[in-house]
Design a protein around this motif. Structure first.
Motif, PDB file in Angstrom:
ATOM      1  N   ALA A  80     -34.073  41.723  77.672  1.00  0.00           N
ATOM      2  CA  ALA A  80     -33.342  42.072  76.455  1.00  0.00           C
ATOM      3  C   ALA A  80     -34.265  41.847  75.273  1.00  0.00           C
ATOM      4  CB  ALA A  80     -32.085  41.218  76.310  1.00  0.00           C
ATOM      5  N   LEU A  81     -34.023  42.591  74.209  1.00  0.00           N
ATOM      6  CA  LEU A  81     -34.731  42.408  72.951  1.00  0.00           C
ATOM      7  C   LEU A  81     -33.719  41.840  71.966  1.00  0.00           C
ATOM      8  CD1 LEU A  81     -37.495  42.876  71.640  1.00  0.00           C
ATOM      9  CD2 LEU A  81     -36.678  45.124  70.921  1.00  0.00           C
ATOM     10  N   VAL A  82     -34.008  40.660  71.410  1.00  0.00           N
ATOM     11  CA  VAL A  82     -33.055  39.916  70.591  1.00  0.00           C
ATOM     12  C   VAL A  82     -33.597  39.765  69.170  1.00  0.00           C
ATOM     13  CG1 VAL A  82     -31.795  37.730  70.367  1.00  0.00           C
ATOM     14  CG2 VAL A  82     -32.303  38.652  72.643  1.00  0.00           C
ATOM     15  N   PHE A  83     -32.741  40.058  68.180  1.00  0.00           N
ATOM     16  CA  PHE A  83     -33.102  39.935  66.774  1.00  0.00           C
ATOM     17  C   PHE A  83     -32.308  38.783  66.171  1.00  0.00           C
ATOM     18  CE2 PHE A  83     -33.939  44.176  68.114  1.00  0.00           C
ATOM     19  CZ  PHE A  83     -35.054  44.590  67.407  1.00  0.00           C
ATOM     20  N   ASN A  84     -33.005  37.855  65.509  1.00  0.00           N
ATOM     21  CA  ASN A  84     -32.381  36.676  64.910  1.00  0.00           C
ATOM     22  C   ASN A  84     -32.675  36.624  63.416  1.00  0.00           C
ATOM     23  OD1 ASN A  84     -31.546  35.261  67.459  1.00  0.00           O
ATOM     24  ND2 ASN A  84     -33.727  35.427  67.828  1.00  0.00           N
ATOM     25  N   THR A  85     -31.702  36.150  62.630  1.00  0.00           N
ATOM     26  CA  THR A  85     -31.872  35.947  61.198  1.00  0.00           C
ATOM     27  C   THR A  85     -31.214  34.631  60.803  1.00  0.00           C
ATOM     28  OG1 THR A  85     -29.845  37.185  60.711  1.00  0.00           O
ATOM     29  CG2 THR A  85     -31.917  38.432  60.670  1.00  0.00           C
ATOM     30  N   ILE A  86     -31.389  34.233  59.540  1.00  0.00           N
ATOM     31  CA  ILE A  86     -30.743  33.012  59.040  1.00  0.00           C
ATOM     32  C   ILE A  86     -29.758  33.366  57.935  1.00  0.00           C
ATOM     33  CG2 ILE A  86     -32.701  31.517  59.594  1.00  0.00           C
ATOM     34  CD1 ILE A  86     -33.311  31.467  56.551  1.00  0.00           C
ATOM     35  N   GLY A  95     -28.378  38.108  65.852  1.00  0.00           N
ATOM     36  CA  GLY A  95     -27.597  39.095  65.126  1.00  0.00           C
ATOM     37  C   GLY A  95     -27.469  40.403  65.878  1.00  0.00           C
ATOM     38  N   MET A  96     -28.438  40.675  66.774  1.00  0.00           N
ATOM     39  CA  MET A  96     -28.398  41.937  67.497  1.00  0.00           C
ATOM     40  C   MET A  96     -29.186  41.779  68.795  1.00  0.00           C
ATOM     41  SD  MET A  96     -29.318  45.721  65.998  1.00  0.00           S
ATOM     42  CE  MET A  96     -31.019  45.362  65.625  1.00  0.00           C
ATOM     43  N   ARG A  97     -28.683  42.462  69.857  1.00  0.00           N
ATOM     44  CA  ARG A  97     -29.348  42.400  71.157  1.00  0.00           C
ATOM     45  C   ARG A  97     -29.302  43.776  71.817  1.00  0.00           C
ATOM     46  NH1 ARG A  97     -29.221  38.093  75.879  1.00  0.00           N
ATOM     47  NH2 ARG A  97     -29.138  36.749  74.065  1.00  0.00           N
ATOM     48  N   THR A 101     -29.656  47.674  79.961  1.00  0.00           N
ATOM     49  CA  THR A 101     -28.906  48.899  80.272  1.00  0.00           C
ATOM     50  C   THR A 101     -28.878  49.857  79.089  1.00  0.00           C
ATOM     51  OG1 THR A 101     -26.766  48.032  79.539  1.00  0.00           O
ATOM     52  CG2 THR A 101     -27.393  47.616  81.837  1.00  0.00           C
ATOM     53  N   GLY A 102     -29.447  49.431  77.950  1.00  0.00           N
ATOM     54  CA  GLY A 102     -29.425  50.258  76.754  1.00  0.00           C
ATOM     55  C   GLY A 102     -28.259  49.945  75.840  1.00  0.00           C
ATOM     56  N   SER A 103     -27.448  48.956  76.208  1.00  0.00           N
ATOM     57  CA  SER A 103     -26.321  48.566  75.357  1.00  0.00           C
ATOM     58  C   SER A 103     -26.826  47.764  74.164  1.00  0.00           C
ATOM     59  CB  SER A 103     -25.318  47.725  76.148  1.00  0.00           C
ATOM     60  OG  SER A 103     -24.728  48.495  77.161  1.00  0.00           O
ATOM     61  N   LEU A 104     -26.290  48.071  72.991  1.00  0.00           N
ATOM     62  CA  LEU A 104     -26.659  47.380  71.769  1.00  0.00           C
ATOM     63  C   LEU A 104     -25.471  46.562  71.298  1.00  0.00           C
ATOM     64  CD1 LEU A 104     -28.701  46.963  69.440  1.00  0.00           C
ATOM     65  CD2 LEU A 104     -27.633  48.922  68.318  1.00  0.00           C
ATOM     66  N   ASN A 121     -19.711  55.802  74.653  1.00  0.00           N
ATOM     67  CA  ASN A 121     -18.552  54.917  74.496  1.00  0.00           C
ATOM     68  C   ASN A 121     -18.850  53.825  73.492  1.00  0.00           C
ATOM     69  OD1 ASN A 121     -17.091  56.322  76.424  1.00  0.00           O
ATOM     70  ND2 ASN A 121     -17.891  55.083  78.102  1.00  0.00           N
ATOM     71  N   ALA A 122     -17.833  53.423  72.721  1.00  0.00           N
ATOM     72  CA  ALA A 122     -17.970  52.343  71.756  1.00  0.00           C
ATOM     73  C   ALA A 122     -16.910  51.296  72.046  1.00  0.00           C
ATOM     74  CB  ALA A 122     -17.802  52.868  70.337  1.00  0.00           C
TER      75      ALA A 122
END
Length: 168
Positions: A80-86, A95-97, A101-104, A121-122
């Motif tokens: 997974a690619l994970v984005f973190n903020t403060i 904040g986002m992953r 499977t391509g799910s965001l 699908n959402a």
């Protein structure tokens, strides 16, 4: 390899240049490796940490982008690619992953002026096939949400008319 005839001056602290014959493929310019003297487990990864100076001159963690293994079994790895903020001077928080499977997954508050575009699908809340979920409340829309083809039900999962409201 450094050659005087290829020396470049960059306006940044780090610059990497590769000149090759590739015209329609990706060339890995930088590799970030992380190995362990122990046995890797789920969430083992490597990341880029962004640190910024605040108004009092203190250098603080501001954000990070991390690649993690969610499954570490040899020949079955998943990542997974994970984005973190403060926020509010706190710790880095996811904040986002983007998963294998391509799910965001987007966590946190989206401002009213923000747009989210989903192709497919959402799910807002718990995921469920053929439903659009808003905090656990399901809306059954089996066709294209943008054009609302078919019947729409409120209070029913089997609407019998263009707009079928049960319990109103």
């Amino acid at each position: 390899e450094f050659r005087e005839d290829q020396f470049l001056v960059f306006a940044t602290k780090l610059g990497v240049v590769i000149n090759d014959a590739a015209t329609n493929s990706i060339t890995n310019v930088v590799s970030i490796d992380h190995t362990s003297s122990g046995t890797a487990a789920a969430n083992f990864g490597a990341g880029l940490l962004f640190r910024l100076e605040n108004a009092s001159g203190t250098l603080n963690n501001a954000a990070s982008i991390n690649a993690i293994l969610t499954t570490v079994t040899s020949a079955s790895e998943a990542s997974a690619l994970v984005f973190n903020t403060i926020t509010g001077g706190g710790a880095l928080t996811e904040g986002m992953r983007l998963d294998n499977t391509g799910s965001l997954s987007i966590v946190g508050t989206v401002t009213a002026s923000s747009d989210v575009v989903v192709l497919g699908n959402a799910a807002f809340g718990a995921a469920s096939t053929n439903y659009l979920n808003f905090y656990g409340k399901q809306i059954n829309i089996p066709n294209n949400l943008g054009f609302l083809q078919g019947n729409v039900g409120i209070g029913t999962t089997a609407p019998g008319a263009a707009l079928d409201v049960i319990g109103a």
